[in-house]
Motif scaffolding. Structure first.
Motif, PDB file in Angstrom:
ATOM      1  N   UNK A   1       4.899   0.235   9.838  1.00 42.93           N
ATOM      2  CA  UNK A   1       6.293   0.237   9.400  1.00 42.93           C
ATOM      3  C   UNK A   1       6.407  -0.122   7.928  1.00 42.93           C
ATOM      4  N   UNK A   2       5.522  -1.015   7.475  1.00 42.00           N
ATOM      5  CA  UNK A   2       5.511  -1.385   6.061  1.00 42.00           C
ATOM      6  C   UNK A   2       5.156  -0.212   5.161  1.00 42.00           C
ATOM      7  N   UNK A   3       4.226   0.633   5.609  1.00 39.68           N
ATOM      8  CA  UNK A   3       3.898   1.836   4.837  1.00 39.68           C
ATOM      9  C   UNK A   3       5.148   2.682   4.623  1.00 39.68           C
ATOM     10  N   UNK A   4       5.964   2.799   5.695  1.00 36.93           N
ATOM     11  CA  UNK A   4       7.194   3.590   5.600  1.00 36.93           C
ATOM     12  C   UNK A   4       8.212   2.931   4.676  1.00 36.93           C
ATOM     13  N   UNK A   5       8.349   1.604   4.775  1.00 38.48           N
ATOM     14  CA  UNK A   5       9.285   0.892   3.898  1.00 38.48           C
ATOM     15  C   UNK A   5       8.881   1.076   2.436  1.00 38.48           C
ATOM     16  N   UNK A   6       7.566   0.938   2.170  1.00 37.26           N
ATOM     17  CA  UNK A   6       7.082   1.157   0.807  1.00 37.26           C
ATOM     18  C   UNK A   6       7.371   2.565   0.326  1.00 37.26           C
ATOM     19  N   UNK A   7       7.182   3.537   1.220  1.00 37.23           N
ATOM     20  CA  UNK A   7       7.428   4.933   0.852  1.00 37.23           C
ATOM     21  C   UNK A   7       8.875   5.199   0.515  1.00 37.23           C
ATOM     22  N   UNK A   8       9.800   4.739   1.364  1.00 40.74           N
ATOM     23  CA  UNK A   8      11.216   5.017   1.089  1.00 40.74           C
ATOM     24  C   UNK A   8      11.715   4.217  -0.107  1.00 40.74           C
ATOM     25  N   UNK A   9      11.126   3.037  -0.369  1.00 41.86           N
ATOM     26  CA  UNK A   9      11.569   2.260  -1.530  1.00 41.86           C
ATOM     27  C   UNK A   9      11.209   2.962  -2.831  1.00 41.86           C
TER      28      UNK A   9
ATOM     29  N   UNK B   1       0.841  -1.203   0.000  1.00 44.25           N
ATOM     30  CA  UNK B   1       0.000   0.000   0.000  1.00 44.25           C
ATOM     31  C   UNK B   1       0.877   1.255   0.000  1.00 44.25           C
ATOM     32  N   UNK B   2       1.977   1.205   0.762  1.00 39.24           N
ATOM     33  CA  UNK B   2       2.850   2.367   0.885  1.00 39.24           C
ATOM     34  C   UNK B   2       3.471   2.820  -0.414  1.00 39.24           C
ATOM     35  N   UNK B   3       3.748   1.871  -1.329  1.00 39.73           N
ATOM     36  CA  UNK B   3       4.385   2.281  -2.585  1.00 39.73           C
ATOM     37  C   UNK B   3       3.464   3.158  -3.426  1.00 39.73           C
ATOM     38  N   UNK B   4       2.157   2.984  -3.267  1.00 36.91           N
ATOM     39  CA  UNK B   4       1.226   3.820  -4.022  1.00 36.91           C
ATOM     40  C   UNK B   4       0.892   5.116  -3.293  1.00 36.91           C
TER      41      UNK B   4
ATOM     42  N   UNK C   1       7.851   9.599   6.119  1.00 34.77           N
ATOM     43  CA  UNK C   1       8.179   8.180   6.261  1.00 34.77           C
ATOM     44  C   UNK C   1       8.936   7.929   7.571  1.00 34.77           C
ATOM     45  N   UNK C   2       9.793   8.884   7.967  1.00 28.35           N
ATOM     46  CA  UNK C   2      10.506   8.765   9.235  1.00 28.35           C
ATOM     47  C   UNK C   2       9.549   8.728  10.417  1.00 28.35           C
ATOM     48  N   UNK C   3       8.505   9.544  10.360  1.00 26.58           N
ATOM     49  CA  UNK C   3       7.497   9.548  11.427  1.00 26.58           C
ATOM     50  C   UNK C   3       6.802   8.187  11.515  1.00 26.58           C
ATOM     51  N   UNK C   4       6.454   7.618  10.366  1.00 23.26           N
ATOM     52  CA  UNK C   4       5.789   6.311  10.350  1.00 23.26           C
ATOM     53  C   UNK C   4       6.714   5.219  10.896  1.00 23.26           C
ATOM     54  N   UNK C   5       7.993   5.274  10.525  1.00 21.65           N
ATOM     55  CA  UNK C   5       8.960   4.315  11.064  1.00 21.65           C
ATOM     56  C   UNK C   5       9.002   4.389  12.592  1.00 21.65           C
ATOM     57  N   UNK C   6       9.004   5.613  13.117  1.00 24.39           N
ATOM     58  CA  UNK C   6       9.102   5.805  14.564  1.00 24.39           C
ATOM     59  C   UNK C   6       7.871   5.259  15.279  1.00 24.39           C
ATOM     60  N   UNK C   7       6.690   5.543  14.747  1.00 17.20           N
ATOM     61  CA  UNK C   7       5.454   5.013  15.339  1.00 17.20           C
ATOM     62  C   UNK C   7       5.491   3.485  15.362  1.00 17.20           C
TER      63      UNK C   7
END
Length: 452
Positions: free
Chosen positions: A110-118, A57-60, A78-84
């Motif tokens: 955390x997956x949303x953040x991983x998708x975002x940074x990827x 979902x995060x990649x989109x 994305x950093x905020x999502x990683x921290x949460x």
């Protein structure tokens, strides 16, 4: 390469480090989580892959804010999502009723953040890098991903070593919470890097774009600005350009296949379940050896990704995929053969196959994927194209990671034989259908692919 460009890329690539740390840290926890909450293989696979569902979902969701607000603010989000996610996992309730559900949701965040940074990290790096260094600088993202994986393995071993008498329920929560440290560093350093010059031109901030290009050492700045403006002409007139049209069929297919083969190589089955695989090889009662073995996996991955960093702009993307595919076939076949022998399995040969696969993946598919996806799409749809390639990557990663525990439980031989066959198919694709993208500006590549 000037110091400013180096600093900008290293800070952005810390997003890749978090990607790797978040992906690797679960390998040291997954068995303890399964034991504590009494999860079946099906539900255990779902909990572990919960982050991957979020990633899909995060990649989109990352493409829209990166186009609207800019690459840099999106990285901060994305950093905020990683921290949460890291804090939530560390504070997972001990309740067998609520614990696994909340853990799954925090891993999802955390997956949303991983998708975002990827999506956004390689997008940002390719847009800020001069063509001379583009391949190796985007590969710096992959270097940080595998460094993050290795550091997560070392972190897991350190926690297990220094807390030998602690309750296992506490140990795995500390392992997951340790990610807060690199997250804080990433968010603090984001304030020191500029916005992408190509996004700035798109937002009609040409003077700022010129300043950024000057700062990172671009040659022929005015010519580059003109090429960017021409490439973005449709967007500059307020037109929303659709990705899915015949004109972009070629880059769509190229991005799909490079991502598809990356995942069916089996890399994330090994990353997520490395201790379990080593226990399959060494037998029960080898938990600490299996955990330590993951450090070997991470070290080999890092060494050969560093090698790829120096090779990718010299030999090109296609040659590396061809050579890597051929060797990965042999390594997977070796592991499948040894696992098929049951108690007669030779651990030395099986481990050689695992580490050999990691080595050849690191200096081929692992390094090429993010560079290639970032290069094949034109400026006007690059964020959307990057999202499509990442979606393919993470969707398949979710499937492989969810299914692997069940397949490994039945017969690990089948899984590694499947991975070997898929690398054979990738070899055919690279030989006959994969164009080279080395050299020239990213605007030049549009012309070479016939999509300018």
């Amino acid at each position: 390469m000037n110091k400013s460009l180096f600093h900008v890329v290293i800070v952005a690539a810390l997003g890749g480090f978090l990607f790797g740390f978040d992906s690797g840290v679960i390998s040291g926890c997954e068995k303890a989580i399964q034991t504590e909450f009494g999860l079946s293989a099906f539900w255990h696979g779902l909990i572990v892959s919960g982050a991957l569902i979020g990633t899909v979902i995060g990649v989109f969701t990352a493409g829209t804010p990166s186009d609207k607000w800019g690459r840099k603010p999106t990285l901060w989000l994305m950093g905020v999502l990683f921290l949460i996610s890291a804090l939530g996992c560390a504070l997972t309730p001990f309740s067998t009723t609520w614990g696994p559900h909340l853990l799954g949701w925090f891993r999802f965040i955390g997956g949303l953040a991983v998708g975002g940074v990827s999506v956004v990290v390689p997008l940002y790096i390719v847009e800020v890098s001069p063509s001379r260094y583009r391949g190796r600088l985007v590969a710096a993202n992959q270097l940080n991903i595998v460094l993050g994986i290795l550091v997560s393995y070392i972190s897991n071993c350190a926690v297990a070593y220094f807390l030998p008498q602690a309750d296992p329920k506490v140990v795995w929560r500390v392992m997951l919470g340790a990610e807060c440290i690199p997250i804080a560093l990433f968010m603090a350093l984001l304030g020191t890097i500029p916005e992408s010059p190509r996004w700035l031109v798109r937002a009609n901030r040409v003077d700022l774009a010129r300043a950024v290009l000057t700062r990172v050492g671009y040659p022929e700045i005015e010519r580059t600005l003109g090429e960017i403006a021409e490439s973005l002409q449709a967007a500059a007139h307020g037109v929303k350009v659709a990705l899915f049209q015949r004109r972009y069929l070629k880059p769509i297919l190229l991005a799909f296949f490079i991502a598809f083969f990356n995942q069916v190589s089996g890399i994330n089955a090994i990353n997520y379940y490395a201790p379990r695989i080593f226990q399959m090889i060494f037998g029960e009662g080898s938990e600490m050896a299996a955990l330590a073995g993951t450090i070997g996996v991470g070290t080999v991955n890092l060494i050969f990704t560093i090698l790829a960093f120096f090779l990718i702009d010299r030999f090109g993307r296609r040659v590396m995929i061809i050579g890597g595919s051929a060797m990965m076939i042999l390594m997977h076949a070796l592991v499948a053969w040894q696992l098929s022998r049951g108690a007669a399995c030779d651990p030395a040969l099986a481990v050689t196959g695992i580490l050999g696969f990691i080595a050849f993946f690191g200096c081929s598919s692992g390094a090429v994927i993010w560079v290639y996806i970032s290069e094949v799409f034109p400026n006007v749809v690059r964020a959307k194209g990057q999202a499509l390639g990442c979606f393919t990557h993470w969707f398949l990663c979710t499937i492989v990671s969810w299914v692997f525990p069940m397949v490994a439980e039945a017969a690990g031989t089948y899984a590694f034989a499947f991975f070997a066959v898929m690398m054979g198919v990738q070899l055919v694709w690279a030989l006959f259908f994969m164009p080279e993208t080395k050299g020239g500006t990213i605007e030049d590549i549009e012309t070479r692919l016939g999509i300018a």
